[in-house]
Design a protein around this motif. Structure first.
Motif, mmCIF file in Angstrom:
data_model
loop_
_atom_site.group_PDB
_atom_site.id
_atom_site.type_symbol
_atom_site.label_atom_id
_atom_site.label_comp_id
_atom_site.label_asym_id
_atom_site.label_seq_id
_atom_site.Cartn_x
_atom_site.Cartn_y
_atom_site.Cartn_z
ATOM 1 N N LEU A 139 0.833 -1.195 0.000
ATOM 2 C CA LEU A 139 0.000 0.000 0.000
ATOM 3 C C LEU A 139 0.868 1.244 0.000
ATOM 4 N N PHE A 140 0.589 2.156 -0.943
ATOM 5 C CA PHE A 140 1.199 3.487 -0.920
ATOM 6 C C PHE A 140 0.109 4.511 -0.685
ATOM 7 N N SER A 141 0.330 5.382 0.293
ATOM 8 C CA SER A 141 -0.584 6.501 0.533
ATOM 9 C C SER A 141 0.236 7.723 0.911
ATOM 10 N N VAL A 142 -0.402 8.875 0.901
ATOM 11 C CA VAL A 142 0.304 10.121 1.216
ATOM 12 C C VAL A 142 0.916 10.054 2.611
ATOM 13 N N ASP A 144 2.462 7.804 3.908
ATOM 14 C CA ASP A 144 3.740 7.091 3.907
ATOM 15 C C ASP A 144 4.930 8.036 3.915
ATOM 16 N N LEU A 145 4.709 9.310 3.630
ATOM 17 C CA LEU A 145 5.798 10.279 3.769
ATOM 18 C C LEU A 145 6.284 10.352 5.214
ATOM 19 N N ASP A 146 5.454 9.882 6.154
ATOM 20 C CA ASP A 146 5.879 9.818 7.550
ATOM 21 C C ASP A 146 7.048 8.853 7.740
ATOM 22 N N LEU A 147 7.251 7.953 6.778
ATOM 23 C CA LEU A 147 8.414 7.074 6.860
ATOM 24 C C LEU A 147 9.710 7.880 6.808
ATOM 25 N N ILE A 148 9.645 9.054 6.214
ATOM 26 C CA ILE A 148 10.812 9.944 6.204
ATOM 27 C C ILE A 148 10.716 10.996 7.297
ATOM 28 N N TYR A 149 9.555 11.632 7.421
ATOM 29 C CA TYR A 149 9.439 12.774 8.319
ATOM 30 C C TYR A 149 8.927 12.421 9.718
ATOM 31 N N GLY A 150 8.397 11.219 9.883
ATOM 32 C CA GLY A 150 7.793 10.849 11.151
ATOM 33 C C GLY A 150 8.790 10.312 12.168
ATOM 34 N N SER A 151 8.263 9.753 13.245
ATOM 35 C CA SER A 151 9.091 9.264 14.343
ATOM 36 C C SER A 151 9.721 7.911 14.006
ATOM 37 N N PRO A 152 10.790 7.524 14.719
ATOM 38 C CA PRO A 152 11.414 6.218 14.499
ATOM 39 C C PRO A 152 10.447 5.049 14.657
ATOM 40 N N SER A 153 9.456 5.186 15.535
ATOM 41 C CA SER A 153 8.505 4.091 15.751
ATOM 42 C C SER A 153 7.732 3.761 14.473
ATOM 43 N N ILE A 154 7.482 4.757 13.622
ATOM 44 C CA ILE A 154 6.784 4.527 12.354
ATOM 45 C C ILE A 154 7.638 3.672 11.426
ATOM 46 N N ARG A 155 8.937 3.953 11.390
ATOM 47 C CA ARG A 155 9.825 3.186 10.518
ATOM 48 C C ARG A 155 10.037 1.767 11.052
ATOM 49 N N ARG A 156 10.138 1.629 12.374
ATOM 50 C CA ARG A 156 10.250 0.282 12.947
ATOM 51 C C ARG A 156 8.997 -0.530 12.658
ATOM 52 N N ARG A 157 7.857 0.109 12.777
ATOM 53 C CA ARG A 157 6.595 -0.575 12.512
ATOM 54 C C ARG A 157 6.524 -1.032 11.049
ATOM 55 N N TYR A 158 7.018 -0.178 10.153
ATOM 56 C CA TYR A 158 7.041 -0.546 8.737
ATOM 57 C C TYR A 158 7.858 -1.820 8.522
ATOM 58 N N VAL A 331 -0.713 -7.808 -4.363
ATOM 59 C CA VAL A 331 -1.693 -6.839 -4.847
ATOM 60 C C VAL A 331 -1.122 -5.451 -4.568
ATOM 61 N N LEU A 332 -1.123 -4.597 -5.579
ATOM 62 C CA LEU A 332 -0.546 -3.261 -5.452
ATOM 63 C C LEU A 332 -1.671 -2.246 -5.267
ATOM 64 N N LEU A 333 -1.623 -1.506 -4.147
ATOM 65 C CA LEU A 333 -2.661 -0.545 -3.785
ATOM 66 C C LEU A 333 -2.038 0.848 -3.757
ATOM 67 N N LEU A 334 -2.443 1.702 -4.671
ATOM 68 C CA LEU A 334 -1.851 3.030 -4.799
ATOM 69 C C LEU A 334 -2.919 4.093 -4.570
ATOM 70 N N ASP A 335 -2.818 4.771 -3.447
ATOM 71 C CA ASP A 335 -3.816 5.751 -3.054
ATOM 72 C C ASP A 335 -3.355 7.152 -3.449
ATOM 73 N N ASP A 336 -3.974 7.703 -4.480
ATOM 74 C CA ASP A 336 -3.669 9.058 -4.944
ATOM 75 C C ASP A 336 -2.187 9.208 -5.276
ATOM 76 N N VAL A 337 -1.641 8.211 -5.940
ATOM 77 C CA VAL A 337 -0.202 8.189 -6.186
ATOM 78 C C VAL A 337 0.230 9.210 -7.230
ATOM 79 N N MET A 338 -0.679 9.615 -8.117
ATOM 80 C CA MET A 338 -0.284 10.464 -9.239
ATOM 81 C C MET A 338 -0.245 11.956 -8.911
ATOM 82 N N SER A 339 -0.831 12.360 -7.811
ATOM 83 C CA SER A 339 -0.837 13.791 -7.486
ATOM 84 C C SER A 339 0.583 14.251 -7.167
ATOM 85 N N GLU A 340 0.856 15.488 -7.437
ATOM 86 C CA GLU A 340 2.158 16.124 -7.178
ATOM 87 C C GLU A 340 3.288 15.562 -8.043
#
Length: 390
Positions: A139-142, A144-158, A331-340
């Motif tokens: 799954l990709f969603s907006v 997911d930018l928290d994987l870069i800008y969010g807390s370490p716990s988000i990346r560990r959870r990923y 299964v590839l799930l892309l949520d609003d992937v084309m914007s920006e």
């Protein structure tokens, strides 16, 4: 398409989930485009599908938040309803009926009810861990930018979610590690209050060490593989001079020389601090994943466009990672992937995802989607939780 590479969702059912009251949806192979205004249920639909892969939501802290509030408000508390997500997942061996049920019960909390989760596979009650990995999805969603800008716990959870889908040993180890860490922290507080002895730490230290070796080793290997797999896609999307690297960060030297003895040694060195704080200060629960673009910390220096491209590359690498281990394309799930993204990058994404067996893309602006995708796609439109063919 060879059947050995195939896994798909052929049918999805939602009952009282999010803004869906009752939905039955057939999903074909190939590409599906779901369009609709923001707030009408596109993201919720992809969330439900992804939950069938990992047995939980990545967006909420309590199961109660998944329930359609209107379905609850329309009934007296003593007759609370229930919610269900179900799908039929097919592969070369046949099909599996996967179900997640939420039974609602009246409660004194501000929401007036709680939700208890139950898992069924082919009609038989199972644990959540039994569901994980049967149907792989990316799954990709907006957010997911928290994987870069969010807390370490988000990346560990990923990392934990990804590895748990393909590795039962990892799933068992993360569960054991988390339980052991909780028990050790409780004991540390008792020692601090002089209600227990430091000798009692030995059992929990050894259990933590055993599982820390497994988790850290597998995480480091996964990150190296993800980085290598992300490079071709990132190179095609980014400028020629732009590089993406991923680094496993740990406050403990143990991560550089992994062994049970080294981990226990560092736990002993941190014991005085651990007791004072009532918590364990080293281990996989403190580690992090760092993204660098052109050797600079992406969370500090990358533009939003650079970060979005980096996460898209990571998700494509995740898809390849799951395929290598499970021998079925997720299964590839892309949520609003084309914007920006500009038109060139949109075309590059379309060219890449067309190799997947089943792709579901959402958009609030159909004009953002290249015609090379829409012309060959099954098209659906969502309005207030209702879906129709477009």
């Amino acid at each position: 398409m060879p059947w050995r590479t195939l896994i798909r969702i052929s049918h999805l059912s939602l009952l009282n989930f999010r803004n869906y009251k009752d939905l039955e949806l057939a999903l074909p192979l190939g590409t599906t485009l779901i369009q609709g205004a923001n707030g009408h249920g596109k993201s919720n639909l992809l969330e439900a599908i992804y939950m069938m892969s990992i047995a939980k939501s990545t967006k909420v802290s309590t199961d109660r938040e998944l329930i359609n509030n209107l379905s609850v408000m329309q009934l007296p508390l003593e007759k609370l309803t229930y919610s269900k997500i179900a799908c039929v997942a097919e592969d070369q061996k046949g099909s599996e009926n996967l179900e997640i049920h939420y039974r609602c019960q009246s409660s004194g909390n501000p929401h007036g009810f709680t939700a208890q989760k139950f898992i069924r596979i082919n009609g038989t009650p199972k644990k959540s861990s039994d569901l994980v990995g049967i149907m792989n999805a990316v799954l990709f969603s907006v957010s997911d930018l928290d994987l870069i800008y969010g807390s370490p716990s988000i990346r560990r959870r990923y990392l934990d979610i990804l590895l748990s889908q393909i590795d039962r040993e990892y799933l068992t180890s993360i569960q054991q590690y988390q339980k052991a860490n909780t028990q050790r922290n409780h004991l540390l507080k008792l020692i601090r209050d002089r209600a227990a002895s430091t000798e009692e730490l030995k059992y929990w230290d050894e259990l933590l060490a055993k599982n820390a070796v497994i988790l850290t080793t597998k995480r480091q290997t996964a990150i190296k593989t993800l980085e290598e797999s992300s490079l071709p896609f990132h190179s095609s999307m980014a400028s020629d001079s732009e590089t993406l690297t991923m680094h496993y960060l740990s406050p403990a030297d143990f991560a550089k020389n992994i062994s049970i003895d080294n981990f226990i040694y560092e736990l002993e060195g941190s014991r005085k601090k651990d007791i004072a704080q009532g918590s364990t200060n080293i281990g996989p629960h403190r580690d992090d994943l760092l993204f660098k673009i052109n050797e600079m910390d992406a969370s500090k220096y990358a533009s939003r466009g650079q970060s979005r491209t980096a996460i898209l590359a990571l998700k494509m690498a995740e898809s390849e990672f799951l395929y290598r281990h499970r021998k079925t394309k997720p299964v590839l799930l892309l949520d609003d992937v084309m914007s920006e993204l500009d038109q060139t990058r949109r075309e590059q994404i379309v060219d890449h995802i067309k190799h997947h067996d089943q792709v579901i893309v959402t958009t609030a602006e159909p004009s953002n989607i290249p015609r090379s995708f829409t012309n060959d796609s099954n098209r659906l439109e969502i309005t207030n939780g209702s879906i129709k063919m477009n």
